[in-house]
Structure formats: structure tokens, C-alpha cells
Design an enzyme around this catalytic site. Structure first.
Site, PDB file in Angstrom:
ATOM      1  N   ASP A  18       0.780  -1.245   0.000  1.00 44.11           N
ATOM      2  CA  ASP A  18       0.000   0.000   0.000  1.00 44.11           C
ATOM      3  C   ASP A  18       0.814   1.300   0.000  1.00 44.11           C
ATOM      4  OD1 ASP A  18      -1.843  -2.020   0.345  1.00 44.11           O
ATOM      5  OD2 ASP A  18      -2.509  -1.391   2.324  1.00 44.11           O
ATOM      6  N   LYS A  78      -7.549  -3.812  -2.474  1.00 46.56           N
ATOM      7  CA  LYS A  78      -8.165  -4.414  -1.290  1.00 46.56           C
ATOM      8  C   LYS A  78      -8.848  -3.338  -0.457  1.00 46.56           C
ATOM      9  CE  LYS A  78      -3.882  -4.279   1.494  1.00 46.56           C
ATOM     10  NZ  LYS A  78      -4.306  -3.507   2.658  1.00 46.56           N
ATOM     11  N   CYS A 111      -2.176  -2.339   8.276  1.00 45.11           N
ATOM     12  CA  CYS A 111      -2.039  -3.361   7.223  1.00 45.11           C
ATOM     13  C   CYS A 111      -0.825  -4.263   7.430  1.00 45.11           C
ATOM     14  CB  CYS A 111      -1.996  -2.688   5.855  1.00 45.11           C
ATOM     15  SG  CYS A 111      -3.522  -1.770   5.499  1.00 45.11           S
TER      16      CYS A 111
END
Length: 197
Positions: A18, A78, A111
Site C-alpha cells: 500500500d 483491497k 495493514c
């Protein structure tokens, strides 16, 4: 023999979590974190370690930043915090279920943490690259690293990963990896954390 966390090019996969445009102004040490992750990605290409890239809600948070050098990779979108979504699970199966994950990206307490827990529960060894992982808050980042170490993840650095993967000058790709080490990794504010370990 007890598991000591020795990295191997044969068993490893690189997780890139990310590193997206909208995070750029807010993540502590963002530029240096991405720079270190980019070196890990370059090394993974030299050494044949497969990379896996995710993006958190790219419609709102934008694409992966160009300086990571991941334009040729398929980014798995996601909305969950963990990277271990169905598409990633399938990719790991197609790779023969690697036993080690080298993990970098953001955010450490969200995450990265959720991905680490999921990987550890699957019996996969997790190597968190501390100078290639961050959060908006340095407090969240440092406590996340401490918490994930308690759960059994190994904490390491970009340069340590590169050197452990080649094991010495006799490795056929040593010269290429050595070029990636020409400049020392930038200080990403981890020294205070280390003194508290």
C-alpha cells in the site's frame, strides 16, 4: 534445529504493502521508506524472489507511487487491512507456498500488523523490514514493531536483508546487490526504538 530466521532466496516472497500517492504527505519518513522498499524490489528481481503488491482502496487513495518502480507488477486492490486477500492467497499457492515473507510498506500498526498475524497463523516466517515500514505516527510505528516482534516476527533492515540473501561475495549476483548498497540506508528514526528494546 530451532528456527533462527535465516533468509533464503528459494523460499522467500516480497510483500509490498500500500505505498500509494494519498499517503505521501502523511506517513512518517515516507520518501525514505519507499526508497528502501524500491531497493528491496530491485534486489528481488536480481535474485528471483517474487514480489506481491497491494493497494488499499486505490479509487480513493490513488495508485502506487512511481518511485517504488513497481509499474510492471499487478497491484491487488483491497479494502481489508491484511494483504492476505483471496487473490494473494492464490498467488502464493501458484508460487508453491513460500515459507518466508519479507514485508515492507504501510501502515505498520494496521495493514502490516494484520498481514503479519495472518502470515504467522499460516506458519509463514515473517521478516519485517523496519526501515521500509512506517505509519502516520512514529508512536504507532514503533509500538507496532514491538508488538509484532512479540508475536514472533523478525525485525530487520533493508541492508541486512540484501546481505543475508547473498551470504557473501561468492554469490553469482553479489556485484549487482553490492551496487544497491553503494549508499547506506537513510536514518528513518529507529534509533530511539532500538535503545528501548
Amino acid at each position: 534445529m530451532a528456527n533462527i530466521g535465516r533468509l533464503s532466496t528459494k523460499d522467500a516472497v516480497l510483500f509490498l504493502c500500500d505505498m500509494q500517492e494519498k499517503f505521501r504527505p502523511n506517513i512518517f519518513q515516507f520518501t525514505n521508506i519507499v526508497s528502501n522498499a524500491a531497493r528491496l524490489l530491485q534486489a528481488s528481481r536480481v535474485l528471483g524472489i517474487p514480489p506481491i503488491l497491494t493497494e488499499q482502496y486505490p479509487k480513493g487513495l490513488g495508485p502506487t507511487v512511481p518511485e517504488l518502480g513497481a509499474e510492471d507488477l499487478t497491484a491487488h486492490p483491497k479494502t481489508s487491512f491484511t494483504m492476505m486477500i483471496e487473490e494473494v492467497e492464490k498467488e502464493l499457492q501458484a508460487l508453491g507456498n513460500p515459507k518466508q515473507a519479507i514485508l515492507c510498506g504501510i501502515e505498520a500498526h494496521a495493514c502490516i500488523a494484520c498481514t503479519t498475524f495472518d502470515l504467522l497463523e499460516k506458519g509463514i516466517e515473517v521478516h519485517i523490514v523496519a526501515d521500509a515500514v512506517s505509519s502516520r505516527s512514529q508512536t504507532d510505528r514503533l509500538f507496532a514493531l514491538s508488538r509484532l516482534k512479540q508475536s514472533g516476527a523478525y525485525l530487520t533492515t533493508t541492508e541486512a536483508v540484501l546481505l543475508q540473501l547473498v551470504q557473501g561475495a561468492k554469490h553469482p549476483n553479489f556485484k549487482e546487490i553490492q551496487k544497491l548498497l553503494a549508499h547506506p540506508s537513510p536514518d528513518t528514526g529507529l534509533l530511539a526504538f532500538f535503545s528501548a528494546l
